[in-house]
Motif scaffolding. Structure first.
Motif, PDB file in Angstrom:
ATOM      1  N   THR A   1      11.512  39.383  50.281  1.00  0.00           N
ATOM      2  CA  THR A   1      11.339  38.004  49.804  1.00  0.00           C
ATOM      3  C   THR A   1       9.864  37.593  49.812  1.00  0.00           C
ATOM      4  OG1 THR A   1      13.539  37.428  50.613  1.00  0.00           O
ATOM      5  CG2 THR A   1      12.040  35.609  50.162  1.00  0.00           C
ATOM      6  N   ALA A   2       9.129  37.978  50.853  1.00  0.00           N
ATOM      7  CA  ALA A   2       7.701  37.645  50.942  1.00  0.00           C
ATOM      8  C   ALA A   2       6.924  38.260  49.785  1.00  0.00           C
ATOM      9  CB  ALA A   2       7.130  38.134  52.271  1.00  0.00           C
ATOM     10  N   LEU A   3       7.221  39.550  49.499  1.00  0.00           N
ATOM     11  CA  LEU A   3       6.503  40.219  48.412  1.00  0.00           C
ATOM     12  C   LEU A   3       6.933  39.679  47.047  1.00  0.00           C
ATOM     13  CD1 LEU A   3       4.360  42.319  47.904  1.00  0.00           C
ATOM     14  CD2 LEU A   3       6.111  44.102  47.901  1.00  0.00           C
ATOM     15  N   LEU A   4       8.238  39.384  46.907  1.00  0.00           N
ATOM     16  CA  LEU A   4       8.717  38.779  45.657  1.00  0.00           C
ATOM     17  C   LEU A   4       8.042  37.429  45.403  1.00  0.00           C
ATOM     18  CD1 LEU A   4      12.541  39.530  45.978  1.00  0.00           C
ATOM     19  CD2 LEU A   4      11.019  40.455  44.206  1.00  0.00           C
ATOM     20  N   THR A   5       7.862  36.634  46.459  1.00  0.00           N
ATOM     21  CA  THR A   5       7.194  35.327  46.341  1.00  0.00           C
ATOM     22  C   THR A   5       5.753  35.489  45.883  1.00  0.00           C
ATOM     23  OG1 THR A   5       8.582  34.440  48.111  1.00  0.00           O
ATOM     24  CG2 THR A   5       6.577  33.225  47.602  1.00  0.00           C
ATOM     25  N   GLY A   6       5.067  36.469  46.466  1.00  0.00           N
ATOM     26  CA  GLY A   6       3.679  36.746  46.069  1.00  0.00           C
ATOM     27  C   GLY A   6       3.576  37.134  44.613  1.00  0.00           C
ATOM     28  N   TYR A   7       4.479  38.037  44.163  1.00  0.00           N
ATOM     29  CA  TYR A   7       4.488  38.450  42.757  1.00  0.00           C
ATOM     30  C   TYR A   7       4.742  37.251  41.837  1.00  0.00           C
ATOM     31  CZ  TYR A   7       4.479  43.534  43.612  1.00  0.00           C
ATOM     32  OH  TYR A   7       4.138  44.810  43.948  1.00  0.00           O
ATOM     33  N   ASN A   8       5.681  36.397  42.236  1.00  0.00           N
ATOM     34  CA  ASN A   8       6.025  35.230  41.420  1.00  0.00           C
ATOM     35  C   ASN A   8       4.841  34.279  41.280  1.00  0.00           C
ATOM     36  OD1 ASN A   8       7.759  33.573  39.891  1.00  0.00           O
ATOM     37  ND2 ASN A   8       8.310  32.366  41.693  1.00  0.00           N
ATOM     38  N   MET A   9       4.153  34.014  42.406  1.00  0.00           N
ATOM     39  CA  MET A   9       2.990  33.111  42.378  1.00  0.00           C
ATOM     40  C   MET A   9       1.865  33.696  41.537  1.00  0.00           C
ATOM     41  SD  MET A   9       2.912  31.887  46.364  1.00  0.00           S
ATOM     42  CE  MET A   9       1.558  30.733  46.192  1.00  0.00           C
TER      43      MET A   9
END
Length: 812
Positions: A594-602
């Motif tokens: 989830t942390a890495l997915l959030t970074g990619y999304n931002m």
């Protein structure tokens, strides 16, 4: 008779005439001596000294002889001064002093005064030092000239010191002395101190005159303190003084600087009412002001008005007008003004042409600027350093470096010395073009001319080398700049920090940052962002976070570059950590993904994000509510509503929970797509799965159905709000009503109103919410709707509204 013999005869004759008190005839002889001498002052000085030594014209009366002989020397000093030969006058005085002949205080004061008028300050101090060596006594005039000289160069501290010194030595300042000090203080911006000195004058019995008040009015005006300037004018009247055009013009200029043209014109009217005639300077102040505000129509009216009154415009008048039209890029009017100047036999000055060239260059019309420059030369106007520099800068901005260099050479050949600004223009342009060797050559040439490079010179070279990747050269020039005592600015330091970070040298970048702080240079958002980005890029996560904390503590607001740097930095770090932990047989969990997915999304890296999510599902790692929300948000941002709805399906199948906020985002996005079938499909899923929809999302749906004319859909939403308990508490509902009353359309709402009223389960609501609920329903009534519809509400036992004069009046 040879020349030297003839000059000797004139010297003797001048001495005899002075001895006989025939000073006017002696003055004529001295004037001829100056005209006939080809060897300068030294030839005449030697001849006079020789004559004085060889002949005794007063039969041994030494005192009389010395006084008479001194007059000859004074006549020669005065003769040189009248012809504007100030160097010769000073040198003659110093030469005579060395031979024991010292001019009187009256003569010395006269030369001091004329040197100040001619702005020959270097000569002034040379002459004054000679006076000190000769022990010439000072009087009030000497001290006044001395104070004036100090203030001329902006040295207020020394000017004030001399004022106090003269009083300590028993020499009382005059009104003129005080006015000089007040004027000097106003020129350096110390108006409050000037006002205090004026009050001290009053106490000592030196009452301020018109000149004193005019200086203070001008001083306050230049600081945009026109209310205080106006008080000075009123004080003049109270003391029986009549302000002249100087005082009024200073006040007009002040109001124009302050941006209050209406008040400036009010002062103009007051001038006329009090019988003070407007002159050229007053009109120039008015025209300059309105041109500054871009009111060229008013400027033309003033120009015509002054001409009708018989006041002839001068070059300054036209300069103001030209500058105004250049701001509007109205070159045709500029040409007309130049033609008008020609008719009036007004020759454009170097300033006029430089201003036109600058205006054209600023708007990218470099060809026109070059033509103006050629016309300027053909008219006999000698271009100054500013004109050349402006043209050079224009060519540099257009990337025409060869032409810029050619003009620099022409400038040199014409005897116009290039200044620091001129060299900087060339060096900056070459550095931007990455022509670093050529830029370096011009730095050398600049120094060889005795010009001192400044922070902009070094800044251009440092920035250029940083962009070229030659950090060694950039550091060398940075150290050289510091060695010359030149303090760096934030632009220079930021360039170095970015350059070192790009090379991976975060230690050097941090060192530059600390040096910057040590020099008293305050980093801005760009500087912090550059270093944070560099630290994150090079794996210095902890240092980056500490710097970010320091950045926020200073009250600075991150910009888009800062956020992008942090986001991309965290993504890079996250990727590395993600790989490393798997190498160490540490399996990522839901939180890791989830942390890495959030970074990619931002960061907007959604293709990588979707692949990572597929990997997560393939590894049977269950997403949580945050994971689903992030993925739904990403698909919505991509505009893929089909996949969004599929994602909602998958989430619900896996027992996931979607928050009200995510539902709202989903509904809002679908409404913007204007596909009501998909909206209804999403609504069915929300109802079917028992999800919560916020009141704000409901209102979005009502507006969408209403706009599409689908009243059934709108009624269904309101019905669901009650059925599924989406109705909020009374406070939140009241806020929602206020918001909707400002935004809701009310066309064709009759059937819609009845449908809502009949289908909504009114009885299911608590007493505390009923009135507000019906108010929310009824807000969609058209104001001119007839009372039959309202009556139908009453028949159903529902509350009603009064409709008066086209207004919907809530009851209760």
């Amino acid at each position: 008779m040879g020349f030297s013999q003839k000059l000797q005869s004139f010297s003797i004759l001048a001495l005899i005439l002075c001895n006989s008190r025939l000073f006017s005839r002696a003055d004529s002889v001295v004037s001829q001596m100056i005209m006939m001498s080809s060897g300068g002052y030294s030839e005449i000085l030697d001849s006079l000294i020789k004559s004085c030594k060889e002949f005794d014209f007063n039969n041994g009366n030494e005192n009389s002889n010395n006084n008479d002989r001194r007059v000859v020397f004074e006549l020669l000093i005065d003769g040189y001064k009248k012809k504007g030969l100030f160097d010769e006058a000073v040198n003659f005085f110093l030469g005579a002093k060395r031979n024991g002949f010292v001019a009187s205080l009256l003569c010395c004061n006269g030369l001091l005064s004329d040197l100040l008028k001619a702005n020959k300050l270097e000569l002034f101090w040379r002459f004054y030092n000679g006076m000190l060596e000769a022990n010439v006594l000072h009087d009030v005039y000497t001290y006044t000239h001395l104070i004036n000289a100090h203030f001329r160069v902006g040295n207020a501290k020394e000017g004030k010191r001399v004022l106090f010194e003269m009083e300590d030595k028993g020499c009382s300042p005059s009104l003129v002395t005080y006015n000089v000090v007040i004027g000097g203080l106003c020129r350096v911006g110390e108006v409050d101190e000037a006002l205090e000195l004026k009050k001290l004058m009053d106490k000592k019995g030196f009452f301020a005159d018109i000149f004193t008040y005019s200086i203070l009015i001008d001083g306050f005006g230049k600081q945009k303190r026109c209310a205080e300037a106006k008080l000075m004018l009123e004080e003049m009247f109270s003391r029986g003084l009549k302000p002249d055009h100087v005082a009024y013009t200073a006040l007009i200029d002040g109001f124009m600087r302050q941006g209050d043209s209406a008040e400036a014109f009010q002062v103009k009217e007051e001038m006329l009412a009090r019988g003070v005639k407007l002159n050229l300077f007053t009109y120039n102040a008015l025209i300059k002001g309105v041109c500054k505000f871009g009111d060229m129509e008013k400027a033309n009216a003033l120009l015509n008005e002054m001409i009708m009154l018989g006041i002839k415009p001068d070059t300054q008048t036209y300069n103001n007008m030209i500058e105004g039209y250049l701001k509007e890029q109205n070159t045709s009017q500029v040409k007309e003004l130049l033609a008008d100047m020609k008719k009036r036999n007004l020759v454009p000055t170097a300033y006029t042409c430089g201003m036109i060239i600058n205006g054209l260059c600023r708007h990218g019309s470099i060809e026109d600027a070059s033509r103006v420059f050629e016309i300027m030369v053909s008219l006999g106007v000698k271009p100054n350093a500013v004109s050349y520099t402006t043209l050079i800068k224009g060519h540099v901005q257009e990337g025409r470096f060869q032409e810029a260099v050619r003009i620099l050479k022409v400038m040199d050949n014409k005897g116009v010395q290039p200044d620091v600004l001129c060299y900087n223009s060339v060096i900056i342009g070459l550095c931007k073009a990455r022509k670093m060797e050529e830029a370096k050559d011009y730095l050398v040439a600049m120094i060889e001319r005795g010009l001192k490079p400044n922070v902009y010179t070094y800044g251009a070279l440092i920035h250029g080398y940083c962009k070229s990747g030659d950090m060694q050269a950039a550091d060398r020039y940075f150290k050289e700049m510091l060695g010359c005592g030149i303090a760096p600015n934030d632009v220079v330091c930021t360039a170095l920090i970015e350059g070192h970070c790009k090379e991976g040298s975060t230690m050097e970048a941090t060192s530059i940052f600390r040096c910057m702080l040590g020099q008293g240079v305050h980093p801005d958002v760009r500087t912090y962002s550059a270093l944070i980005h560099g630290l994150l890029r090079n794996g210095k996560l902890q240092e980056a976070m500490e710097l970010l904390s320091e950045f926020l503590e200073k009250g600075l607001v991150p910009d888009i570059f800062t956020y992008n740097s942090i986001i991309s930095g965290f993504c890079k770090q996250g990727e590395q950590f993600f790989v490393d932990m798997q190498k160490r047989n540490l399996m990522p969990n839901t939180l890791t993904y989830t942390a890495l997915l959030t970074g990619y999304n931002m960061a907007g890296r959604r293709s990588e994000m979707f692949s990572l999510f597929d990997e997560m599902i393939a590894k049977d790692i269950e997403p949580d509510g945050v994971t689903w929300s992030v993925m739904i948000d990403a698909h919505l941002k991509e505009g893929d509503y089909v996949k969004t709805l599929k994602l909602v399906d998958d989430m619900l199948k896996k027992g996931g929970n979607v928050s009200k906020n995510v539902c709202h985002v989903l509904i809002d996005a679908l409404c913007r797509k204007e596909n009501t079938s998909e909206v209804l499909k999403a609504l069915e899923k929300i109802e079917e799965k028992g999800l919560n929809l916020s009141p704000a999302a409901c209102c979005t749906l009502v507006r969408r159905f209403h706009k599409a004319g689908e009243m059934d859909g709108a009624a269904r939403v309101l019905k669901s709000m009650v059925r599924f308990k989406w109705v909020p508490d009374s406070t939140e509902l009241n806020d929602l009503i206020n918001e909707e009353q400002d935004s809701t359309s009310s066309e064709n709402t009759g059937d819609f109103l009845k449908q809502m009223a009949w289908e909504v389960a009114y009885q299911e609501l608590s007493d505390g919410l009923r009135q507000q609920w019906w108010q929310l329903s009824l807000m969609f009534i058209q104001c001119h709707q007839n009372r039959v519809l309202v009556g139908e509400f009453g028949e159903k036992g529902m509350p009603t509204t009064d409709i008066t004069e086209g207004n919907l009046i809530p009851w209760g």
